[in-house]
Design an enzyme around this catalytic site. Structure first.
Site, PDB file in Angstrom:
ATOM      1  N   ALA A 283       0.874  -1.172   0.000  1.00 17.19           N
ATOM      2  CA  ALA A 283       0.000   0.000   0.000  1.00 17.19           C
ATOM      3  C   ALA A 283       0.914   1.226   0.000  1.00 17.19           C
ATOM      4  O   ALA A 283       2.079   1.142   0.401  1.00 17.19           O
ATOM      5  CB  ALA A 283      -0.888  -0.016   1.232  1.00 17.19           C
TER       6      ALA A 283
ATOM      7  N   GLY B 173       0.685  -4.955   1.036  1.00 20.56           N
ATOM      8  CA  GLY B 173      -0.546  -5.037   0.244  1.00 20.56           C
ATOM      9  C   GLY B 173      -0.347  -5.767  -1.075  1.00 20.56           C
ATOM     10  O   GLY B 173      -1.306  -6.303  -1.645  1.00 20.56           O
TER      11      GLY B 173
ATOM     12  N   GLU C 267      -0.638  -9.352  -0.202  1.00 24.22           N
ATOM     13  CA  GLU C 267      -2.060  -9.552   0.095  1.00 24.22           C
ATOM     14  C   GLU C 267      -2.878  -9.625  -1.203  1.00 24.22           C
ATOM     15  O   GLU C 267      -3.803 -10.422  -1.320  1.00 24.22           O
ATOM     16  CB  GLU C 267      -2.569  -8.417   0.995  1.00 24.22           C
ATOM     17  CG  GLU C 267      -1.935  -8.460   2.376  1.00 24.22           C
ATOM     18  CD  GLU C 267      -2.260  -7.238   3.215  1.00 24.22           C
ATOM     19  OE1 GLU C 267      -1.873  -6.112   2.828  1.00 24.22           O
ATOM     20  OE2 GLU C 267      -2.894  -7.400   4.261  1.00 24.22           O
TER      21      GLU C 267
ATOM     22  N   GLU D 209       4.904  -5.079   7.311  1.00 29.18           N
ATOM     23  CA  GLU D 209       4.189  -3.980   7.982  1.00 29.18           C
ATOM     24  C   GLU D 209       4.734  -3.664   9.366  1.00 29.18           C
ATOM     25  O   GLU D 209       4.716  -2.513   9.801  1.00 29.18           O
ATOM     26  CB  GLU D 209       2.689  -4.307   8.081  1.00 29.18           C
ATOM     27  CG  GLU D 209       1.923  -4.154   6.771  1.00 29.18           C
ATOM     28  CD  GLU D 209       1.951  -5.389   5.894  1.00 29.18           C
ATOM     29  OE1 GLU D 209       2.729  -6.322   6.166  1.00 29.18           O
ATOM     30  OE2 GLU D 209       1.175  -5.421   4.922  1.00 29.18           O
TER      31      GLU D 209
END
Ligand code: CO8
Length: 258
Positions: A64, A109, A112, A132
């Site tokens: 992200a 992300g 993911e 993260e």
């Protein structure tokens, strides 16, 4: 779809490419919107039988967008996580198989996103992880849930606690990747798999995806009952008649997707 996400559909195969190379394809509002539009468009096209999702340049998706998230309040963070999760679930629930062609970094992300796909084929250059905890946060687009479901809780917790970034070979050992290929073979190999899937009975393939996705998280009895219902459902299709007739006639089947 938009500046950062391209969709090409040819011969029943959709190819979605994330192209925001200046930020290693990091997921910001624009990329998320492009992904949503792409999968909504795929859902409206009855010719599509399989999809390949990849990144342009040296990354699949490097996470992200950290610069966009840095000043989030908790309320904004929750809204961003929920938006991403909704779009990722749209991809996971897309009725035909989605293959992640993991060409490079699949971090945070990005890992993911790859995990929303049904199959992950990695280039030898792929690197994956959930880093993260290095940033003072945890995965917010489903990483704690999907990683544990893919490789088991113990291996997933190790990667989630340490933030360790693994290479393609380790990803293969842990079951994150189905296969590792030379970088130049990545898209051809994904195309080959997509074409093999596209030649099968589309309704049956779609029911397989639904049975595994919906049936394997709950009790076995629920999964078996769902499987029996879907199995029965295929007997209402022309493709079941064609598939079995073709076997008896000793000829290749011609599936219509209905
Ligand atoms: N976000 C924003 N920009 C990024 C990101 C990212 N995730 N990754 C790379 N970039 C940018 C860099 O800032 C750089 O931009 P600039 O040239 O303007 O400085 C450009 O992309 C190129 O990156 P590098 O120069 O760092 O390239 P390197 O080859 O040296 O390094 C790495 C590549 C190792 C991938 C490195 O860029 C890196 O570590 N990136 C961050 C990886 C990461 O931590 N990802 C996880 C992010 S957190 C997350 O994904 C949480 C998901 C859930 C969100 C839930 C919402 C609440």
């Amino acid at each position: 779809m938009n500046d950062h996400v391209r969709l090409v559909i040819e011969n029943g195969i959709g190819v979605v490419t994330i192209d925001r190379q200046e930020a290693l394809n990091a997921l910001d509002d624009g990329v998320l919107a492009g992904l949503e539009e792409a999968f909504l468009a795929l859902g409206r096209d009855p010719s599509v039988r399989a999809v390949i999702l990849t990144g342009a340049g040296k990354a699949f998706v490097a996470g992200a967008d950290i610069k966009a998230m840095a000043a989030f309040t908790p309320v904004e963070a929750r809204a961003f996580a929920q938006r991403g999760q909704r779009i990722f679930t749209l991809i996971e629930d897309y009725p035909h198989p989605v293959i992640a062609a993991v060409n490079g970094y699949a971090l945070g992300g990005g890992c993911e996103l790859a995990m929303t796909c049904d199959i992950r084929i990695a280039s030898e250059k792929a690197k994956a992880g959930q880093p993260e905890v290095n940033l003072g946060v945890l995965p917010g687009f489903g990483g704690t849930q999907r990683l544990a479901r893919i490789m088991g809780r113990s291996a997933a917790k190790y990667l989630l606690f340490t933030g360790e970034v693994i290479g393609a070979a380790r990803g293969l050992e842990l079951g994150l990747f189905n296969e590792v290929v030379a970088p130049e073979n990545l898209l051809p190999r994904c195309m080959e798999i997509a074409a093999a899937i596209a030649a099968k009975a589309p309704v049956a393939v779609s029911f397989v995806k639904h049975a595994v996705n919906e049936g394997t998280d709950g009790p076995m009895a629920h999964g078996l009952s769902l499987e029996a219902e879907l199995f029965a459902g295929t007997f209402g299709t022309q493709d079941q008649k064609e598939g079995m007739r073709a076997f008896i006639d000793k000829r290749p089947p011609q599936f219509l997707g209905k």
